[in-house]
Design an enzyme around this catalytic site. Structure first.
Site, PDB file in Angstrom:
ATOM      1  N   ASP A 141       0.851  -1.198   0.000  1.00 11.45           N
ATOM      2  CA  ASP A 141       0.000   0.000   0.000  1.00 11.45           C
ATOM      3  C   ASP A 141       0.889   1.251   0.000  1.00 11.45           C
ATOM      4  OD1 ASP A 141      -2.430   1.393   0.222  1.00 11.45           O
ATOM      5  OD2 ASP A 141      -2.386   1.364   2.425  1.00 11.45           O
ATOM      6  N   HIS A 142       0.617   2.193  -0.890  1.00 10.39           N
ATOM      7  CA  HIS A 142       1.335   3.480  -0.942  1.00 10.39           C
ATOM      8  C   HIS A 142       2.855   3.330  -0.930  1.00 10.39           C
ATOM      9  CE1 HIS A 142      -2.207   6.005  -0.682  1.00 10.39           C
ATOM     10  NE2 HIS A 142      -2.673   5.203   0.240  1.00 10.39           N
ATOM     11  N   HIS A 177      -7.810  10.124   3.391  1.00  9.81           N
ATOM     12  CA  HIS A 177      -7.405   9.157   4.401  1.00  9.81           C
ATOM     13  C   HIS A 177      -7.770   9.650   5.806  1.00  9.81           C
ATOM     14  CE1 HIS A 177      -4.622   7.980   1.056  1.00  9.81           C
ATOM     15  NE2 HIS A 177      -5.063   6.800   1.429  1.00  9.81           N
ATOM     16  N   GLY A 178      -7.951   8.701   6.704  1.00  9.74           N
ATOM     17  CA  GLY A 178      -8.161   9.061   8.100  1.00  9.74           C
ATOM     18  C   GLY A 178      -9.627   9.193   8.494  1.00  9.74           C
ATOM     19  N   LYS A 224     -13.038  13.013   6.949  1.00  9.49           N
ATOM     20  CA  LYS A 224     -13.054  13.063   5.481  1.00  9.49           C
ATOM     21  C   LYS A 224     -13.914  14.193   4.918  1.00  9.49           C
ATOM     22  CE  LYS A 224     -12.630   8.044   5.268  1.00  9.49           C
ATOM     23  NZ  LYS A 224     -11.176   7.981   5.124  1.00  9.49           N
ATOM     24  N   HIS A 260      -9.260   4.740  -2.526  1.00 12.15           N
ATOM     25  CA  HIS A 260      -8.588   4.866  -1.235  1.00 12.15           C
ATOM     26  C   HIS A 260      -9.464   5.694  -0.292  1.00 12.15           C
ATOM     27  CE1 HIS A 260      -4.337   3.478  -1.976  1.00 12.15           C
ATOM     28  NE2 HIS A 260      -4.913   3.329  -3.163  1.00 12.15           N
ATOM     29  N   ASP A 279      -8.855   1.070   6.262  1.00  6.95           N
ATOM     30  CA  ASP A 279      -7.880   0.891   7.328  1.00  6.95           C
ATOM     31  C   ASP A 279      -8.330   1.584   8.620  1.00  6.95           C
ATOM     32  OD1 ASP A 279      -5.610   0.371   8.804  1.00  6.95           O
ATOM     33  OD2 ASP A 279      -4.399   1.927   7.871  1.00  6.95           O
ATOM     34  N   ARG A 334      -8.820   0.554  12.899  1.00  5.32           N
ATOM     35  CA  ARG A 334      -8.142   1.189  14.029  1.00  5.32           C
ATOM     36  C   ARG A 334      -9.166   1.654  15.068  1.00  5.32           C
ATOM     37  NH1 ARG A 334      -3.186   4.675  11.315  1.00  5.32           N
ATOM     38  NH2 ARG A 334      -2.571   3.056   9.866  1.00  5.32           N
TER      39      ARG A 334
HETATM   40  P1  13P Z   1      -8.982   4.981   5.294  1.00  2.35           P
HETATM   41  O1  13P Z   1      -8.096   5.917   6.046  1.00  2.35           O
HETATM   42  O2  13P Z   1     -10.251   5.651   4.883  1.00  2.35           O
HETATM   43  O3  13P Z   1      -9.233   3.707   6.009  1.00  2.35           O
HETATM   44  O4  13P Z   1      -8.213   4.600   3.922  1.00  2.35           O
HETATM   45  C1  13P Z   1      -7.256   3.583   3.904  1.00  2.35           C
HETATM   46  C2  13P Z   1      -6.459   3.574   2.651  1.00  2.35           C
HETATM   47  O5  13P Z   1      -6.755   4.213   1.675  1.00  2.35           O
HETATM   48  C3  13P Z   1      -5.281   2.705   2.634  1.00  2.35           C
HETATM   49  O6  13P Z   1      -4.561   2.849   1.457  1.00  2.35           O
HETATM   50  O1  G3H Z   2      -3.389   5.062   3.511  1.00  5.50           O
HETATM   51  C1  G3H Z   2      -2.691   4.721   4.449  1.00  5.50           C
HETATM   52  C2  G3H Z   2      -3.080   3.512   5.241  1.00  5.50           C
HETATM   53  O2  G3H Z   2      -4.155   3.805   6.084  1.00  5.50           O
HETATM   54  C3  G3H Z   2      -1.892   2.961   5.976  1.00  5.50           C
HETATM   55  O3  G3H Z   2      -1.541   3.794   7.033  1.00  5.50           O
HETATM   56  O4  G3H Z   2       0.850   4.292   6.538  1.00  5.50           O
HETATM   57  O5  G3H Z   2      -0.093   4.598   8.849  1.00  5.50           O
HETATM   58  O6  G3H Z   2       0.273   2.298   7.922  1.00  5.50           O
HETATM   59  P1  G3H Z   2      -0.021   3.745   7.617  1.00  5.50           P
HETATM   60 ZN    ZN Z   3      -4.644   4.875   0.690  1.00  8.66          ZN
END
Ligand code: 13P
Ligand code: G3H
Ligand code: ZN
Length: 316
Positions: free
Chosen positions: A81-82, A179-180, A183, A210, A255, A259
């Protein structure tokens, strides 16, 4: 069984979205596998750079291999991821990943194309597929913060050009999410108009969303009632997952919601049992609660109940 992301996308395209869930530890892995087996859903395990650094990158691989043995009926892909360029190459060379994401979306278009193309060439030589990103989501990823005003939606004409020039296998599009846990302010909705335009230009091409956590209000309220101070949070409307899937979004990344489940379980547990210091009782509760959460998401994504049909179509 570990399969390629491409195999999952082929089965899902236009019908449902595959849930892509991040893991960092064994408890998340157990909950994820349990929830996907309970709901009979294929899934994607996502590993971020931060997750690889949290303990040791080999630890997560070992946990996933063990989980695949514990749940032999599972069908899933393993995805970076990323990733930046260096991390993508490390994952490509590891031989463990089904796909990698190169995220050069913060760079200018031509640079994003050049970086993505280099990663695609290296990945394809090893049969690994590549997710790229065009447009900019708001919010915080591990080491990049995009302020609200700097987020930009994906330009459909650029998306077509980008896919042609890079040869990437799927594209993360910015359609209004971030993210987070924070939103939206006010009314929340995805930009389906943008998705429709991208789908017209890239018919049959897997798109990725995402920042798809729904940030459930009842979860946040319970966290705050147990001592948390999460204010003004808001997520994606879960009723928009399937309409997005019908428009070509085959991978939906979640994600933050996981959490929140972790935080709620642990805050409530230690509030109610202040003398407790064994971490296993709340850990057990988390695994069960996370499994329930994952199953509920798979139902909303339309991936629940797809496992047997997928297995058949894979000839396994
Ligand atoms: P969220 O922060 O909305 O869960 O998105 C997760 C994400 O895009 C991970 O790549
Ligand atoms: O988009 C990011 C994901 O939520 C992963 O988060 O880089 O803190 O592991 P992280
Ligand atoms: Zn993401």
């Amino acid at each position: 069984m570990i399969v390629t992301s491409a195999q999952l996308f082929q089965h899902a395209y236009g019908k449902y979205a595959v849930g892509a869930y991040n893991i960092n530890n064994a408890e998340q892995a157990m909950g994820l596998f349990k929830g996907c087996i309970q709901s009979k859903a294929p899934f994607i395990i996502q590993i971020s750079k931060g997750a690889r650094k949290y303990t040791d990158k080999r630890m997560l691989e070992a946990i996933i291999r063990a989980a695949a043995e514990i749940f032999p009926e599972s069908i899933f892909a393993v995805h970076l991821d990323h990733g930046d360029e260096e991390t993508c190459y490390d994952c490509i060379d590891s031989g463990f990943f089904s796909s990698v994401m190169i995220d050069a979306s913060h760079d200018p278009f031509d640079q994003n194309v050049a970086i993505t193309k280099r990663v695609v060439d290296r990945a394809h030589a090893k049969g690994i597929s590549v997710e790229a990103e065009l447009g900019m989501l708001g919010g915080v990823e591990e080491d990049i913060k995009v302020e609200d005003g700097h987020a930009t939606l994906t330009n459909p004409a650029e998306a077509e050009d980008f896919v042609k020039k890079t040869g990437c296998d799927s594209l993360a599009c910015a359609i209004g999410t971030s993210h987070g846990a924070f939103k939206f302010k006010g009314r929340q909705s995805l930009h389906f108009d943008v998705l429709d335009k991208i789908k017209l230009r890239l018919p049959g091409f897997p798109l990725v969303m995402h920042g798809s956590s729904s940030v459930p209000k009842e979860e946040v309220d319970r966290i705050n009632a147990a001592g948390g101070t999460i204010k003004d949070s808001m997520g994606v409307d879960v009723n928009e997952y399937l309409p997005a899937a019908k428009r070509g979004v085959t991978k939906i990344n979640i994600d933050t919601d996981g959490r929140l489940v972790w935080t709620r379980v642990h805050r409530e547990f230690f509030r109610d049992k202040p003398a407790e210091f064994d971490f296993r009782p709340p850990g057990k509760i988390f695994i069960e609660e996370y499994a329930k959460f994952i199953a509920s998401r798979n139902h909303l994504l339309g991936s629940a109940g797809q496992l047997d049909d997928l297995r058949q179509s894979l000839g396994k």
